[in-house]
Design a protein around this motif. Structure first.
Motif, mmCIF file in Angstrom:
data_model
loop_
_atom_site.group_PDB
_atom_site.id
_atom_site.type_symbol
_atom_site.label_atom_id
_atom_site.label_comp_id
_atom_site.label_asym_id
_atom_site.label_seq_id
_atom_site.Cartn_x
_atom_site.Cartn_y
_atom_site.Cartn_z
ATOM 1 N N SER A 25 1.250 -1.151 0.095
ATOM 2 C CA SER A 25 -0.108 -0.061 -0.389
ATOM 3 C C SER A 25 0.638 1.180 -0.143
ATOM 4 O O SER A 25 2.206 0.661 0.221
ATOM 5 C CB SER A 25 -0.568 0.088 1.686
ATOM 6 N N MET A 26 0.088 3.022 -0.012
ATOM 7 C CA MET A 26 1.158 3.473 -0.319
ATOM 8 C C MET A 26 1.069 4.378 0.823
ATOM 9 O O MET A 26 -0.417 4.357 1.013
ATOM 10 C CB MET A 26 1.022 4.913 -1.867
ATOM 11 N N ASP A 27 2.083 5.327 1.469
ATOM 12 C CA ASP A 27 1.821 5.959 2.503
ATOM 13 C C ASP A 27 1.843 7.374 2.156
ATOM 14 O O ASP A 27 2.436 7.827 1.316
ATOM 15 C CB ASP A 27 3.488 5.570 2.486
ATOM 16 N N VAL A 28 0.761 7.352 2.119
ATOM 17 C CA VAL A 28 0.450 9.323 1.936
ATOM 18 C C VAL A 28 0.967 10.143 2.837
ATOM 19 O O VAL A 28 1.270 11.275 2.155
ATOM 20 C CB VAL A 28 -0.871 9.712 2.966
ATOM 21 N N ASN A 29 1.425 9.648 3.857
ATOM 22 C CA ASN A 29 2.733 10.272 4.636
ATOM 23 C C ASN A 29 4.068 11.346 3.731
ATOM 24 O O ASN A 29 4.376 12.282 4.214
ATOM 25 C CB ASN A 29 3.157 9.847 5.945
ATOM 26 N N PRO B 105 9.818 14.669 -2.663
ATOM 27 C CA PRO B 105 9.493 15.551 -3.258
ATOM 28 C C PRO B 105 8.893 15.293 -4.209
ATOM 29 O O PRO B 105 7.829 14.201 -4.379
ATOM 30 C CB PRO B 105 11.117 15.901 -3.923
ATOM 31 N N ARG B 106 8.466 16.008 -5.514
ATOM 32 C CA ARG B 106 7.300 16.231 -6.545
ATOM 33 C C ARG B 106 7.550 14.371 -7.013
ATOM 34 O O ARG B 106 8.312 14.029 -8.068
ATOM 35 C CB ARG B 106 7.875 17.393 -7.688
ATOM 36 N N ASN B 107 6.075 14.665 -7.351
ATOM 37 C CA ASN B 107 6.264 13.340 -8.591
ATOM 38 C C ASN B 107 5.982 12.461 -7.510
ATOM 39 O O ASN B 107 5.823 10.285 -7.954
ATOM 40 C CB ASN B 107 6.779 12.596 -9.737
ATOM 41 N N GLU B 108 6.481 11.092 -6.309
ATOM 42 C CA GLU B 108 6.988 10.410 -5.863
ATOM 43 C C GLU B 108 6.430 9.872 -4.385
ATOM 44 O O GLU B 108 5.739 10.671 -3.913
ATOM 45 C CB GLU B 108 8.668 9.851 -5.546
ATOM 46 N N VAL B 109 6.097 8.870 -4.408
ATOM 47 C CA VAL B 109 5.528 8.331 -2.898
ATOM 48 C C VAL B 109 5.803 6.726 -2.765
ATOM 49 O O VAL B 109 6.335 6.373 -3.408
ATOM 50 C CB VAL B 109 3.555 7.695 -3.018
ATOM 51 N N LEU B 110 5.785 6.280 -1.710
ATOM 52 C CA LEU B 110 6.984 5.401 -1.055
ATOM 53 C C LEU B 110 5.344 4.144 -0.359
ATOM 54 O O LEU B 110 4.487 4.476 -0.352
ATOM 55 C CB LEU B 110 7.839 5.641 -0.426
ATOM 56 N N SER B 111 6.079 3.177 -0.405
ATOM 57 C CA SER B 111 5.878 2.071 0.133
ATOM 58 C C SER B 111 5.429 2.060 1.786
ATOM 59 O O SER B 111 6.353 2.496 2.584
ATOM 60 C CB SER B 111 5.660 0.590 -0.119
ATOM 61 N N THR B 112 4.565 1.720 2.594
ATOM 62 C CA THR B 112 4.276 1.615 3.547
ATOM 63 C C THR B 112 5.090 1.119 4.502
ATOM 64 O O THR B 112 5.533 1.376 5.813
ATOM 65 C CB THR B 112 2.742 1.044 4.129
#
Length: 494
Positions: free
Chosen positions: A332-336, A368-375
């Motif tokens: 799942s993606m980490d919103v934080n 930073p812009r355009n990126e997200v990490l997994s929980t």
């Protein structure tokens, strides 16, 4: 009592109910046709058929003869079809008008309606159960007592006398409830294992189907290569044969002319004949005679072997059985950690590129812009996940160390720029020559082995690149998207 005894004689020894369409074996024993058919079907694999009652063995599947007399007698003891369909089990004591039973007494081997249940013996040995017609198999055939225990060693249900004085004395036994619960647990486990095995079989079949397809492509290319070499050598040989034929015809013509001159007896005529000059065709003949057949060259078997070895190695070296056997991890993606220009879906599986920044609080681990990490983060074992991407736009997939106060940790990523692929780690980039035939990717991480592999999940599955590294801290799955013209997205497949 005589009527009850006669009724017992009309019970099939397999289903323990009154005969339905009774048939007779050669040994004389009777069974319901459906019951004995099922028994004989189960014996088909061993090719040894036997009677369930006397165990007489038959070399071939025995023929079944309908017992018309027994069928007529059994019909008189069966409840009317309408009543039987409505009531199921009927009261043993309501002889004149069948009444549905509400309980069955194991000790009495009888089924009771509401009226007879009220006057039934209430002592503990009269065990009441749900209505059933199979009461005999709930009592010990030797002691005629209720079966209360299960002997795992002999795999039979026993009564209290069998446990104390019978053949099962000294055996470890269980109560029927304990044995039943254990059997249910084992059956549930067996069901799960069968389901797991079936799932693995499907994945293994997919793996070898993919391998066969790739090997068929290799076979086709190698055969085309052999055909090309064969054609090239054949053309050269045919050209050499044509040259030899020209030489042969020329020499044959000269030999004919010499033979004619030998027949002339007048020396002056021979000497004055222009064909008899000393330089007669000398230069041409010498050139023709000095011509040698060039080496045609055979099929280059070594080159073919090297080609086969290289192409098969390319197929097998990139095969990763874990890719097919591992279930995708539930990422799942980490919103934080999500950049403000990414919108994360409610199920935390999809990131959508937006032009308006999302309202999110300051966070030291935010990308930073355009990126997200997994929980989830990974610090051991093997893991596999799949990602769908939009057809348009650029994306990056991989793993990274966590962000700390905006500082980018080390990362290993596959970058898709339109239809081109790059494998990037730090300042090192490898250009990958693969045509984009799918928007789905597989990512495989073996943390201890220090391997991160990327696959293009088309038909067939294509290995794109494998990083080899030594991971020194936990890593997160990373997702990056960009598009100048329209919205782009990435989605984690469950």
């Amino acid at each position: 009592m005589a009527s009850a005894d006669l009724r017992d004689e009309l019970n099939c020894s397999i289903c323990l109910n009154i005969y339905t369409d009774p048939v007779t074996l050669r040994c004389g024993h009777n069974f319901c046709r459906g019951c004995i058919d099922r028994v004989l079907d189960s014996q088909r694999r061993s090719r040894v058929y036997s009677c369930p009652d006397c165990r007489q063995v038959f070399n071939q599947r025995p023929s079944l003869c309908r017992n018309v007399t027994l069928r007529s007698i059994a019909k008189h003891f069966q409840p009317p079809p309408v009543q039987q369909g409505k009531a199921g089990v009927i009261c043993t004591y309501c002889l004149h008008c069948p009444v549905p039973a509400v309980k069955s007494c194991v000790l009495c081997e009888a089924s009771l309606c509401e009226r007879h249940l009220k006057v039934h013996n209430k002592s503990p040995e009269h065990v009441l159960i749900k209505p059933t017609t199979s009461l005999q198999n709930r009592k010990c055939s030797t002691h005629k007592k209720i079966l209360e225990y299960y002997c795992p060693k002999d795999e039979v249900c026993i009564c209290v006398y069998c446990r104390v004085d019978g053949d099962h004395n000294g055996h470890q036994v269980q109560s029927l409830d304990e044995a039943s619960e254990e059997k249910k647990n084992l059956q549930e486990r067996l069901k799960k294992e069968k389901g797991k095995a079936a799932k693995i079989k499907d994945k293994v079949n997919a793996l070898f189907t993919d391998l066969r397809k790739q090997l068929e492509d290799v076979e086709r290319r190698v055969l085309n290569e052999i055909s090309g070499q064969e054609k090239q050598v054949s053309v050269f040989i045919l050209d050499q044969i044509q040259q030899l034929e020209i030489k042969k015809n020329h020499l044959s013509k000269k030999m004919g002319e010499i033979e004619e001159l030998r027949k002339v007896t007048d020396t002056i005529t021979v000497l004055q004949d222009p064909k008899c000059q000393n330089n007669w065709g000398q230069e041409d003949d010498e050139d023709l005679c000095n011509q040698k057949v060039e080496d045609t060259g055979d099929l280059d078997e070594d080159l073919i072997k090297k080609s086969i070895h290289q192409q098969v190695s390319d197929v097998t070296s990139h095969v990763n059985p874990w890719l097919f056997l591992l279930d995708p991890v539930d990422l799942s993606m980490d919103v934080n950690t999500a950049a403000k220009n990414l919108r994360i879906s409610e199920d935390l599986k999809t990131a959508l590129l937006t032009y308006a920044e999302e309202e999110r609080p300051l966070c030291p681990v935010r990308c930073p812009r355009n990126e997200v990490l997994s929980t989830q983060c990974f610090s051991s074992r093997r893991h596999y996940w799949e990602v769908d991407t939009s057809k348009l736009g650029n994306c990056r997939l991989g793993v990274t160390y966590p962000y700390r106060n905006g500082a980018h940790g080390a990362s290993w990523t596959l970058r898709r720029n339109y239809n081109h692929f790059l494998a990037v780690h730090e300042s090192s980039a490898v250009c990958l020559s693969y045509y984009l035939c799918s928007q789905r990717f597989g990512v495989y991480l073996d943390y201890e082995a220090g391997q991160l592999s990327f696959y293009l999940l088309g038909d067939p599955v294509r290995h794109l690149h494998t990083f080899t590294a030594t991971f020194t801290e936990p890593v997160h799955a990373s997702f990056w998207i960009n598009n100048n013209d329209c919205a782009a997205w990435v989605k984690i497949k469950s």
